[in-house]
Design an enzyme around this catalytic site. Structure first.
Site, PDB file in Angstrom:
ATOM      1  N   GLU B 508     122.882 -38.578  52.421  1.00  0.00           N
ATOM      2  CA  GLU B 508     121.510 -39.135  53.065  1.00  0.00           C
ATOM      3  C   GLU B 508     121.833 -40.586  53.088  1.00  0.00           C
ATOM      4  OE1 GLU B 508     119.612 -37.225  54.676  1.00  0.00           O
ATOM      5  OE2 GLU B 508     120.273 -35.156  53.928  1.00  0.00           O
ATOM      6  N   HIS B 647     117.648 -31.301  54.983  1.00  0.00           N
ATOM      7  CA  HIS B 647     117.626 -32.787  54.922  1.00  0.00           C
ATOM      8  C   HIS B 647     117.191 -33.181  53.338  1.00  0.00           C
ATOM      9  CE1 HIS B 647     118.457 -33.736  58.973  1.00  0.00           C
ATOM     10  NE2 HIS B 647     117.132 -32.748  59.501  1.00  0.00           N
TER      11      HIS B 647
END
Lengths: 123, 690
Positions: B508, B647
């Site tokens: 990320e 995510h």
């Protein structure tokens, strides 16, 4: 002829005694307090025998011994004095060119006899 | 391109008919009206162009549909038996799609029957394996089982605890990341020669000292030479050895201080006794010496007595033959590209930690070699190593033609760490053995570095295992299929996909532009070995980006600046990730994006990711060029992978890993067998897209 003995040790107390007994035994003496001074004194004082402590600041006794031999001081008698005394250290001292290896504490009488024997052999 | 509706093709056929009729009619009208030949030709060409365009669209569309149906059928066959064709998008081919679906139903139910039988058989095998796993978990010593090429097949919790995070233990990982290769190959050689079934030695591991016992697992043949693998049992001797070191140091200090002091006292006393002509002043000086030295000795004894309380039991050293020690050294030096001539006295045994001594001596040899020119020269090996008896010691000499190192140089070599991550020095190894090291010069341009070591006097040391705290956790992680893995090719390219370990990872970031200052804030990864996602072997780490986290990116990954407080910077995280992914092929979805971020931090972290990387996006696009959607979600759904925890870096890595496993079976169906094949497959689409 009076033999000359160079005493190399950084312990002032043992130096006092060594200097005294060597003088009393009829040797001319000089003192060096560390390895570097020892090399300089050998050059200046030209001793017949060096009483060389192994543990000293700057250059230790092994290095001094090795250096002296490599500089060509082959007739000079070298007696190493040590408070260490591990077998490997004795072997190291002899293999870098010491004539003998004396462990502290030693008998002053024996040391004098030992030094005298080494020097008479040299004559 | 939007897919055409269900009756699109039929409508198109009607339109073609109308156009053909219309243009035909126009042509006739033009001819009849007696228009000029130019106008007539124009009209004819126009009509043909329209016809060609329309026909190619109709048949092109048909071809796309059949390719998609074929690709979906392959998914059913190779990856997801539950997948079905969608008759709604098949148009005229809907009946074919339905027939394929029916076939798929039949196959699935047949598969279920077979699976149930297989399941029952596997349950039996599993219960045996679980028994073994439970047994392993109960063991308080660290156990690693490896195949013949050193890949870990099984390990227990104790092994993981002992070896820790510095060198991750994992299924399919090379055991040589944990235990020195030279030690194991040396042990294997000894086993192969049939001398012993079990070998005991010790090994440095970071700051630790481990004793490793190597036992062969017998293969089809009877002897150790045919072993299909080996079992390593590890003991941590660090504490024992440290305690031993400390005790030796105290003892040595006390002895030396005592000798020096007694020397002064005795000399002073004897001077007074033997020379009665002493003046009062001289006598006074000697008495003061005696008093001062005695006082010093008393202080020293108290100091040592206070420190001695912390010292534990003695160290354990093994015996090793001089030629074995030289073999260890030779192996270590060959790996470093430094050839030596080795000569050992026969029947000379040393009582030393052979491995530690070999490492220390190898270090010294490398330092000597670094100062010599033309090491790989043609005039033989410039360095000679010899071990001989010397007045009750073992004398190990490193000899070469050249100048001797200065004492200061030797001192410096002795104080350097033996390994980058280690604090152990050659001096410590020498001290622990009561060894001496010095350098010198022989007569004619020949120098030596000498190590004096103790020889063995008694029988072999009796190992005294140190009790470890009870390890209560279960299992062990195993994959016995690796036992049958073929020899490992050196380069990844030639290795088969089912023999390579993969690190599937995701990051990320603060944004999409690494060059514009965006940074990694999280790395997640999981290992895939032998077609299995090893969910116990994961990597997950937040990273301090050293900059703000834009709220827009927080909406995607849910990571806020507060969450990153105290997180380590990328320079600290990347080396850990490099260790985790060591000896594996990297895999990611749109992996180039993540790699771009990692590459930027490589230099500052002192690591390099040199292994190949596979991209699930490109692999999927290559296998299914006609599917418009290559997002992770779309691919996961098609391949029957359930999506959880999207995510987060680890969540995405896990989904990507499952997708990758499904893609692997599709690739097999396409004859893609090696890493190089897969790289080439992905490159097709990559280049097609550019």
């Amino acid at each position: 002829m009076t033999h000359k003995v160079l005493i190399v040790d950084d312990e002032p107390n043992i130096v006092t005694s060594l200097e005294f007994i060597m003088r009393q035994s009829g040797f001319e003496t000089a003192v060096a307090r560390d390895g570097q001074e020892a090399l300089d004194q050998v050059e200046a004082f030209r001793p017949d025998l060096v009483l060389l402590d192994t543990m000293m600041p700057r250059r230790d006794g092994f290095e001094v011994c090795q250096t002296l031999r490599s500089q060509g001081w082959t007739d000079l008698k070298i007696v190493m004095l040590t408070a260490k005394g591990r077998e490997t250290e004795v072997a190291r001292g002899l293999s870098v060119g010491a004539d003998s290896y004396v462990k502290k504490p030693f008998s002053t009488r024996d040391l004098v006899a030992h030094v005298a024997a080494l020097l008479s052999g040299a004559d | 391109m939007a897919p055409p509706g269900p009756s699109g093709s039929r409508r198109a056929v009607a339109a073609v008919t109308a156009l053909v009729v219309a243009s035909g009619a126009g042509l006739v009208a033009l001819l009849l009206s007696g228009a000029g030949p130019y106008a007539t030709a124009t009209a004819a060409v126009l009509a043909v162009v329209v016809l060609v365009v329309v026909l190619s669209r109709v048949f092109g569309h048909l071809a796309t549909i059949s390719r998609r149906l074929a690709a979906d059928t392959v998914v059913i066959a190779d990856a997801n038996p539950g997948h079905r064709l969608d008759p709604a998008v098949a148009g005229d081919l809907a009946p074919l799609a339905e027939a394929v679906n029916r076939l798929a139903d039949l196959r699935q139910s047949a598969q279920r029957d077979v699976q149930e039988q297989a399941e029952a058989a596997r349950r039996d095998a599993d219960s045996e394996r679980n028994l073994l796993a439970a047994l392993m978990a109960q063991l308080t010593v660290a156990v690693l089982v490896c195949n013949h090429e050193g890949r870990i097949l099984l390990y227990n919790e104790a092994a993981r605890d002992l070896l820790g995070e510095a060198s991750p233990v994992g299924i399919g990982r090379s055991v040589f990341g944990v235990v020195d290769r030279g030690l194991v190959t040396h042990a294997q050689d000894r086993l192969a020669s049939g001398a012993e079934q079990v070998y005991t030695a010790s090994s440095l591991h970071g700051d630790r000292l481990l004793r490793v016992r190597v036992t062969p697992v017998n293969g089809p043949g009877a002897g150790a030479a045919d072993s299909s693998g080996f079992v390593l049992v590890l003991d941590d001797l660090t504490r024992q050895v440290r305690a031993g070191d400390e005790r030796s140091r105290l003892l040595r200090e006390l002895t030396e201080a005592t000798r020096a002091t007694l020397g002064s006292i005795r000399a002073a006393a004897e001077s007074m006794l033997d020379y009665p002509t002493l003046s009062g002043e001289e006598r006074q000086a000697f008495l003061e010496i005696v008093r001062d030295e005695a006082g010093r000795l008393g202080d020293r004894v108290e100091e040592v007595a206070a420190a001695a309380g912390d010292v534990g039991e003695d160290q354990v050293l093994a015996e090793i033959a001089a030629d074995d020690l030289l073999a260890l050294l030779d192996a270590a030096l060959r790996r470093e590209g430094v050839p030596v001539r080795a000569v050992a006295a026969p029947d000379l045994w040393l009582r030393v930690d052979g491995h530690a001594v070999a490492r220390a001596v190898a270090h010294l040899v490398l330092r000597v070699a670094a100062g010599l020119d033309g090491l790989s020269g043609d005039h033989g090996d410039p360095l000679t190593l010899s071990v001989e008896h010397d007045r009750g010691h073992a004398r190990l000499d490193i000899e070469w033609a050249g100048a001797a190192p200065s004492p200061a140089e030797v001192e410096r070599w002795l104080d350097e760490p033996l390994d980058p991550g280690s604090t152990i020095t050659a001096r410590q190894v020498a001290d622990r053995h009561g060894g001496e090291v010095w350098g010198g010069e022989r007569a004619t341009d020949a120098a030596y570095l000498r190590v004096l070591l103790p020889v063995a006097t008694s029988g072999p040391a009796v190992p005294t295992p140190r009790p470890r705290p009870e390890v209560a956790s279960r299992p062990t992680f195993y994959d016995f299929d690796l036992f049958t893995a073929g020899p490992q090719a050196d380069r990844y390219g030639e290795r088969r996909l089912d023999e390579v370990a993969f690190t599937v990872f995701d990051t990320e970031t603060t944004g999409l532009d690494p060059a514009g200052g965006d940074r990694v804030i999280s790395i997640g990864a999981v290992r895939v070995v032998n077609g299995r996602v090893l969910t116990q072997e994961t990597f997950e780490q937040l990273v301090q980006p050293g900059r703000s986290v834009p709220p827009a990116s927080t909406r995607i990954h849910g990571i806020t600046e507060e969450m990153l407080e105290g997180a380590p910077p990328i320079e600290d995280v990347l080396p850990a990730f490099a260790r985790f992914s060591e000896d594996t092929v990297l895999v990611g979805h749109n992996v180039a994006f993540d790699l771009q971020f990692l590459r930027m931090a490589e230099r500052a972290s002192g690591v390099r990711f040199a292994q190949p990387a596979l991209d699930t996006l490109f692999l999927h696009a290559a296998l299914h060029p006609d599917h418009p959607e290559h997002t992770l979600e779309a691919i996961a759904e098609r391949l029957g992978v359930s999506v959880v925890g999207r995510h987060t870096a680890l969540g995405d890595a896990l989904v990507t890993a499952e997708v990758f496993v499904a893609l692997q079976s599709l690739m097999r169906g396409r004859g893609v067998e090696t890493v190089a094949d897969a790289v080439a497959l992905a490159r097709q689409t990559y280049q097609g897209r550019r």
